[in-house]
Design a protein around this motif. Structure first.
Motif, PDB file in Angstrom:
ATOM      1  N   MET A 232      -8.005  98.689 -33.497  1.00  0.00           N
ATOM      2  CA  MET A 232      -8.404  99.640 -34.535  1.00  0.00           C
ATOM      3  C   MET A 232      -9.907  99.597 -34.794  1.00  0.00           C
ATOM      4  O   MET A 232     -10.511 100.606 -35.180  1.00  0.00           O
ATOM      5  N   ALA A 233     -10.524  98.441 -34.586  1.00  0.00           N
ATOM      6  CA  ALA A 233     -11.942  98.293 -34.910  1.00  0.00           C
ATOM      7  C   ALA A 233     -12.853  98.969 -33.899  1.00  0.00           C
ATOM      8  O   ALA A 233     -13.998  99.307 -34.227  1.00  0.00           O
ATOM      9  N   VAL A 234     -12.362  99.176 -32.678  1.00  0.00           N
ATOM     10  CA  VAL A 234     -13.234  99.708 -31.626  1.00  0.00           C
ATOM     11  C   VAL A 234     -13.786 101.090 -31.966  1.00  0.00           C
ATOM     12  O   VAL A 234     -14.991 101.336 -31.811  1.00  0.00           O
ATOM     13  N   PRO A 235     -12.970 102.055 -32.434  1.00  0.00           N
ATOM     14  CA  PRO A 235     -13.550 103.372 -32.757  1.00  0.00           C
ATOM     15  C   PRO A 235     -14.627 103.321 -33.831  1.00  0.00           C
ATOM     16  O   PRO A 235     -15.530 104.170 -33.844  1.00  0.00           O
ATOM     17  N   PHE A 236     -14.565 102.332 -34.730  1.00  0.00           N
ATOM     18  CA  PHE A 236     -15.609 102.213 -35.741  1.00  0.00           C
ATOM     19  C   PHE A 236     -16.944 101.826 -35.111  1.00  0.00           C
ATOM     20  O   PHE A 236     -18.007 102.116 -35.666  1.00  0.00           O
ATOM     21  N   LEU A 237     -16.891 101.161 -33.967  1.00  0.00           N
ATOM     22  CA  LEU A 237     -18.112 100.695 -33.320  1.00  0.00           C
ATOM     23  C   LEU A 237     -18.673 101.704 -32.331  1.00  0.00           C
ATOM     24  O   LEU A 237     -19.889 101.830 -32.197  1.00  0.00           O
ATOM     25  N   VAL A 238     -17.814 102.405 -31.624  1.00  0.00           N
ATOM     26  CA  VAL A 238     -18.282 103.286 -30.552  1.00  0.00           C
ATOM     27  C   VAL A 238     -18.211 104.760 -30.920  1.00  0.00           C
ATOM     28  O   VAL A 238     -18.627 105.605 -30.127  1.00  0.00           O
ATOM     29  N   GLY A 239     -17.695 105.100 -32.072  1.00  0.00           N
ATOM     30  CA  GLY A 239     -17.682 106.497 -32.488  1.00  0.00           C
ATOM     31  C   GLY A 239     -16.320 107.145 -32.355  1.00  0.00           C
ATOM     32  O   GLY A 239     -15.405 106.626 -31.711  1.00  0.00           O
ATOM     33  N   ALA A 240     -16.203 108.318 -32.970  1.00  0.00           N
ATOM     34  CA  ALA A 240     -14.919 109.011 -33.008  1.00  0.00           C
ATOM     35  C   ALA A 240     -14.510 109.563 -31.650  1.00  0.00           C
ATOM     36  O   ALA A 240     -13.323 109.787 -31.399  1.00  0.00           O
ATOM     37  N   SER A 241     -15.478 109.805 -30.767  1.00  0.00           N
ATOM     38  CA  SER A 241     -15.138 110.372 -29.462  1.00  0.00           C
ATOM     39  C   SER A 241     -14.196 109.455 -28.694  1.00  0.00           C
ATOM     40  O   SER A 241     -13.302 109.921 -27.971  1.00  0.00           O
ATOM     41  N   PHE A 242     -14.388 108.152 -28.849  1.00  0.00           N
ATOM     42  CA  PHE A 242     -13.501 107.203 -28.170  1.00  0.00           C
ATOM     43  C   PHE A 242     -12.074 107.321 -28.694  1.00  0.00           C
ATOM     44  O   PHE A 242     -11.112 107.302 -27.921  1.00  0.00           O
ATOM     45  N   ALA A 243     -11.938 107.452 -30.016  1.00  0.00           N
ATOM     46  CA  ALA A 243     -10.597 107.570 -30.594  1.00  0.00           C
ATOM     47  C   ALA A 243      -9.901 108.838 -30.114  1.00  0.00           C
ATOM     48  O   ALA A 243      -8.700 108.828 -29.805  1.00  0.00           O
ATOM     49  N   ILE A 244     -10.657 109.936 -30.023  1.00  0.00           N
ATOM     50  CA  ILE A 244     -10.068 111.194 -29.546  1.00  0.00           C
ATOM     51  C   ILE A 244      -9.652 111.068 -28.085  1.00  0.00           C
ATOM     52  O   ILE A 244      -8.558 111.489 -27.685  1.00  0.00           O
ATOM     53  N   ASP A 245     -10.528 110.477 -27.269  1.00  0.00           N
ATOM     54  CA  ASP A 245     -10.199 110.290 -25.850  1.00  0.00           C
ATOM     55  C   ASP A 245      -8.949 109.426 -25.681  1.00  0.00           C
ATOM     56  O   ASP A 245      -8.067 109.730 -24.865  1.00  0.00           O
ATOM     57  N   MET A 246      -8.880 108.347 -26.447  1.00  0.00           N
ATOM     58  CA  MET A 246      -7.728 107.458 -26.335  1.00  0.00           C
ATOM     59  C   MET A 246      -6.447 108.145 -26.799  1.00  0.00           C
ATOM     60  O   MET A 246      -5.376 107.942 -26.215  1.00  0.00           O
ATOM     61  N   CYS A 247      -6.550 108.954 -27.841  1.00  0.00           N
ATOM     62  CA  CYS A 247      -5.367 109.661 -28.344  1.00  0.00           C
ATOM     63  C   CYS A 247      -4.849 110.651 -27.306  1.00  0.00           C
ATOM     64  O   CYS A 247      -3.650 110.682 -27.002  1.00  0.00           O
ATOM     65  N   VAL A 248      -5.763 111.446 -26.738  1.00  0.00           N
ATOM     66  CA  VAL A 248      -5.353 112.420 -25.721  1.00  0.00           C
ATOM     67  C   VAL A 248      -4.803 111.711 -24.489  1.00  0.00           C
ATOM     68  O   VAL A 248      -3.763 112.096 -23.929  1.00  0.00           O
ATOM     69  N   GLY A 249      -5.490 110.648 -24.066  1.00  0.00           N
ATOM     70  CA  GLY A 249      -5.016 109.906 -22.904  1.00  0.00           C
ATOM     71  C   GLY A 249      -3.657 109.273 -23.127  1.00  0.00           C
ATOM     72  O   GLY A 249      -2.799 109.271 -22.233  1.00  0.00           O
ATOM     73  N   SER A 250      -3.426 108.743 -24.328  1.00  0.00           N
ATOM     74  CA  SER A 250      -2.126 108.135 -24.631  1.00  0.00           C
ATOM     75  C   SER A 250      -1.009 109.175 -24.620  1.00  0.00           C
ATOM     76  O   SER A 250       0.107 108.900 -24.149  1.00  0.00           O
ATOM     77  N   LEU A 251      -1.297 110.370 -25.124  1.00  0.00           N
ATOM     78  CA  LEU A 251      -0.291 111.435 -25.090  1.00  0.00           C
ATOM     79  C   LEU A 251       0.040 111.842 -23.656  1.00  0.00           C
ATOM     80  O   LEU A 251       1.207 112.080 -23.312  1.00  0.00           O
ATOM     81  N   VAL A 252      -0.985 111.908 -22.801  1.00  0.00           N
ATOM     82  CA  VAL A 252      -0.753 112.248 -21.397  1.00  0.00           C
ATOM     83  C   VAL A 252       0.096 111.175 -20.719  1.00  0.00           C
ATOM     84  O   VAL A 252       1.049 111.474 -19.980  1.00  0.00           O
TER      85      VAL A 252
END
Length: 325
Positions: A232-252
């Motif tokens: 959970m802490a990683v998106p706070f450090l690298v920005g929201a783009s990482f969280a969006i990428d991970m969410c889309v990738g997880s859905l795929v």
């Protein structure tokens, strides 16, 4: 047809048969600690020998956390752990030598913490390919010895050939200014931090402890739904783009496993690696529009740049310049 269980047993047998003795790790760490305690104060007089001792005491715990986080997220957060040590050592050293001591301690701990995650990645690869851990460690040692010669030469080549650090030049070195300002903040103490910064740190630290405790004590059917604080802490450090990428990738990945589980297990890592390379290249080109990225090597975090100076000289706006004559 290969049996996955037998393959795993064979990998474990090869990996454990040539495991590295624990005493070798302790002895090597102690040896390099002694060398650093002697050499670093000579190179940087502002850094006292006991600051180096403190750095080597902090490094194992931070290295374990970084290796664990890298295993969860595949991201090496050594720079962030280096910032933690920067604030600690800068505050200990005080105003007279705190900036230099903090920066040197940051680089020292960052190097130790970073290699811990890199080694775990390499050993995992060695486990999958049934490679001897001792051979891998020896190869790492040889590469490190070569790097001790090549890296300083490369640094001084850039430092002498280009105007490094000039805010109006092509090589601005923005992170140098960022880390220096962080060291100054560390010297000034807690009063220099934004309002309620410490309270937020205490709150998130408590949340992480409670969440990890819940994952350990709850039954498996409930603990699997408790989130991992490290992830959970990683998106706070690298920005929201990482969280969006991970969410889309997880859905795929989820949909792919539902459609064809066997093919997904085989192809997901390859597709994810290609997607990551393209995403990094696009973001890098967007942040540096005047630079064309010809090669990106994620493993070593190095990249080669091809500048477009010839095309710039041929453009109508600069056709009459004398830069190429």
């Amino acid at each position: 047809q290969a049996n996955p269980v037998l393959d795993d047993l064979q990998r474990n047998d090869v990996f454990m048969k040539e495991s590295i003795p624990v005493w070798l790790a302790y002895a090597g760490y102690a040896l390099f600690a002694v060398v650093s305690i002697i050499a670093i104060p000579i190179m940087f007089p502002e850094v006292k020998w006991y600051y180096v001792v403190i750095a080597y005491m902090l490094a194992p715990a931070l290295g374990f956390c970084n290796a664990y986080g890298a295993g969860l997220t595949d991201m090496n957060m050594a720079y962030n752990y280096g910032k933690v040590s920067l604030f600690i050592l800068a505050a200990l050293a005080g105003k007279h030598s705190g900036v230099v001591a903090g920066l040197v301690g940051c680089g020292l701990i960052k190097s130790v913490v970073s290699i811990s995650a890199d080694l775990m990645h390499d050993f995992k690869t060695g486990h999958l390919t049934m490679t001897s851990p001792r051979s891998m460690l020896l190869s790492q040692a040889i590469g490190t010895a070569i790097g001790c010669v090549v890296a300083p030469l490369t640094f001084f080549l850039f430092y002498k050939a280009f105007d490094i650090g000039n805010p109006d030049g092509n090589w601005k070195a923005p992170y140098a200014l960022i880390y220096r300002n962080m060291a100054i903040l560390g010297v000034e103490g807690f009063a220099a931090l934004p309002h309620h910064c410490l309270q937020l740190c205490y709150g998130f630290f408590g949340f992480a402890v409670v969440t990890n405790t819940m994952r350990d004590i709850l039954p498996a059917k409930y603990s699997s739904w408790v989130p991992l604080p490290m992830a959970m802490a990683v998106p706070f450090l690298v920005g929201a783009s990482f969280a969006i990428d991970m969410c889309v990738g997880s859905l795929v990945v989820f949909a792919w496993h539902k459609l064809n589980r066997k093919k997904a297990a085989l192809m997901v890592p390859a597709v994810a690696s290609g997607k990551t390379s393209v995403a990094v290249k696009k973001k890098s080109e967007a942040s540096l529009p005047h630079v064309k990225f010809s090669t990106i090597t994620l493993k070593t975090a190095t990249f080669s740049l091809e500048t477009q100076s010839i095309e710039a000289c041929r453009s109508p706006s600069t056709r009459n310049c004398n830069c190429c004559t």
